[in-house]
Design an enzyme around this catalytic site. Structure first.
Site: not given
Ligand code: G6P
Length: 589
Positions: A466, A489, A27, A584, A72, A2, A470, A98-99, A473
């Site tokens: 990672e 396994h 975000r 984000k 969000w 949010c 990527k 927010n929260g 997502e």
């Molecule tokens: C969200 C984002 C990810 C990110 C994670 C941690 O899930 O979509 O891309 O890695 O948060 O975010 P930060 O700001 O703590 O690195």
């Protein structure tokens, strides 16, 4: 997640709120709304989906005071009724939140018994009605009484029909107040406002900001929840950097992928000789983070342990904070977070506070994490695409700098080799970026599948994790990652003719073993894409040949995999910069 924006001044608030919300889009959100005060009282407009839907229905709104929100969804589905702002029953207050209000169910029944009716399924609506309940003409008293009833986290923007002030209150969720010559703003992060002002008050938990315009000038009073005025210094934000727009790039993600050589160079320049006092006299490390930041932590574990012999544990922050971890006073808790606002990462850091040293690798200056642990900044510049790229690789760089420092302290001769390699890293990344054409050409093969498997050993495993994240997502392909020796396994039962397996193999010492694992999946018909600095073309269907590097090749492999994810998502027509359901900055647990 949010986003909040608010405005008070002499202009029409509506376009300013839209502009702020646009800058918060990165975000992640699924509905949006604004509230303004005009001659008829508070007017609210909200809509589901993207901001353009809101702009269509709300452009004619006017008033010099307003609040806006991108939501969000947590409590209640993402529709217009659950979107913020929420109006109090009498129409006197509008709030954006927010929260999460953890005791909202209890408050809801308290208010329902007293005649309040609820139009949304959110936890936030209780705040608007509580303000009504406590309001007898004094807004500040109503805010103080309301906040005393709330359990959970909140950043709130509040306007009142009867009052020409803008109010903001913060507990745990980030909130800033921005001031310009004749106007003032509130926002959940500075980036919403850096085209308007660079001067901010960063609110701490338990602080309330009361903002007014007196004689054409903005006036701010900050007080605590006992009503005591607090003197605060302003923070001057960096001038807007390279990320204000996409430039010639079709997506922020691609632009940010290409910004990596410069981001790495900037970060290295700042950190190579910077004092890192949190490293002195430590016996072991716990590195924690969420999402990609956890993958950086995992890579840090492999690299630091292998090169320095130090005991290193890597953990997902949301797990670490609740598993009662064993911490020794000589340990360092190193939290990694691009935003510095991730709720679980902050929570994990607080668990370690007072038990051991705490430090953090963070990209956003003055973010919440930097106030609870010693910051070691990355200088990626602001990252707009939800899927992190330069944020992640600059985190890795800082972990390599930490490794370097530990090696230097011991007089280890490999320090010189590592330092030389780090200095050359921007060039190596630029070279890896030249692979884009080749990667683009093979992307349709992956794009036509609904599942992909990633394997790697050691630090390549962290890089493969990672890479899988990527891909999933932004392309919505289910991507599963395993240590290369682990696939057999169980999961190998899923490998059949044509299954896509991406194998990362950059560690000479583990190469033969990974090659054997590639042969195992090939024997079952897999289509193998190798990412390697060695010639393993004999066991791969396609090979992405990254530049040679002794220590940092997992970073180069990650860059190649970013390009792969990008082109696969592009081939599938996905919304690359704003993938569905993702945020984000994840400011709730
Ligand atoms: C969200 C984002 C990810 C990110 C994670 C941690 O899930 O979509 O891309 O890695 O948060 O975010 P930060 O700001 O703590 O690195």
């Amino acid at each position: 997640m949010c986003g909040i924006v608010g405005y008070i001044g002499n202009q029409n608030a509506t376009p300013i709120l839209f502009n702020g919300l646009k800058r918060l889009e990165y975000r992640g959100y699924d509905s949006a709304g604004i509230a303004t005060i005009d001659s008829n009282g508070i007017s609210i407009k909200k809509s589901e989906g993207r901001l353009c839907n809101l702009i269509q229905i709300a452009s004619s709104e006017c008033g010099n005071i307003g609040i806006g929100h991108t939501r969000w969804a947590t409590h209640g589905c993402p529709d217009a009724k659950n979107a913020h702002p929420h109006l109090s029953q009498s129409g006197a207050f509008a709030i954006v939140h927010n929260g999460i209000i953890e005791n909202y169910a209890e408050l809801k029944s308290f208010l329902s018994i007293r005649g309040f009716t609820f139009v949304s399924d959110t936890d936030s609506e209780v705040i608007a009605h509580l303000l009504d309940y406590y309001y007898d003409g004094d807004v500040i008293e109503a805010i103080l009484a309301t906040s005393s009833r709330l359990v959970g986290s909140y950043a709130l923007g509040i306007i009142c029909r009867d009052d020409h002030r803008l109010f903001a209150i913060k507990k745990d969720s980030p909130l800033v107040v921005g001031l310009s010559k004749s106007e003032a703003y509130i926002a959940s992060d500075m980036q919403a406002l850096t085209d308007k002002t660079r001067d901010f008050y960063i609110l701490d938990s338990g602080e309330i900001a009361i903002i007014s315009i007196v004689g054409g000038l903005p006036k701010i009073r900050v007080m605590n929840t006992r009503g005591k005025t607090i003197q605060k210094d302003t923070y001057r934000a960096e001038a807007e950097g390279e990320t204000a727009d996409k430039g010639d790039y079709p997506h922020f993600m691609l632009k940010e992928i290409y910004e990596q050589p410069a981001a790495i160079e900037r970060t290295l320049k700042a950190q190579l000789n910077a004092p890192l006092p949190f490293l002195s006299n430590i016996g072991g490390m716990h590195i924690i983070g969420c999402g990609s930041a956890y993958h950086a932590a995992l890579m840090g574990k492999y690299v630091i342990e292998a090169l320095t012999g130090m005991r290193v544990n890597a953990d997902i922050a949301s797990e670490f904070r609740y598993r009662n971890p064993r911490l020794q006073s000589s340990d360092l808790l190193l939290a990694i977070s691009q935003s510095g606002e991730t709720a679980d990462t902050i929570g994990a850091c607080l668990v370690a506070q007072n038990k051991c040293k705490t430090a953090c690798i963070v990209n956003v200056p003055e973010s919440s994490l930097t106030h609870i642990a010693s910051p070691m900044y990355t200088y990626a510049g602001s990252e707009v695409a939800v899927a992190t790229t330069k944020g992640f690789t600059t985190q890795l760089l800082n972990l390599y700098v930490i490794t370097l420092r530990l090696l230097q302290k011991r007089g280890d001769i490999r320090a010189k080799l590592l330092q030389d390699e780090l200095t050359a890293l921007p060039f190596a990344i630029a070279k890896a970026l030249e692979l884009e054409g080749q990667i683009k050409n093979l992307s349709p093969i992956v794009a036509s599948h609904e599942t992909a498997y990633f394997i790697g050993r050691g630090a390549d495993y962290a890089s493969a994790k990672e890479s899988a994240l990527k891909l999933k997502e932004i392309s919505y392909i289910h991507a599963d990652c395993y240590p290369a020796g682990e696939l057999k396994h169980g999961t190998i039962s899923l490998i059949e003719k044509g299954s896509v397996v991406v194998a990362i193999a950059t560690d000479q010492a583990l190469l033969d073993k990974t090659v054997s694992n590639i042969i195992e999946v090939k024997a079952r018909g897999a289509f193998v894409i190798g990412i390697s600095c060695f010639d393993i073309s004999h066991v791969c269907d396609k090979l992405i040949s990254i530049p040679q590097a002794q220590y940092t090749s997992p970073i180069l492999a990650s860059v190649a995999a970013q390009l792969l994810a990008y082109h696969v998502a592009l081939a599938r027509g996905c919304d690359i910069d704003k993938p569905r359901n993702l945020a984000k900055s994840v400011t709730v647990e």
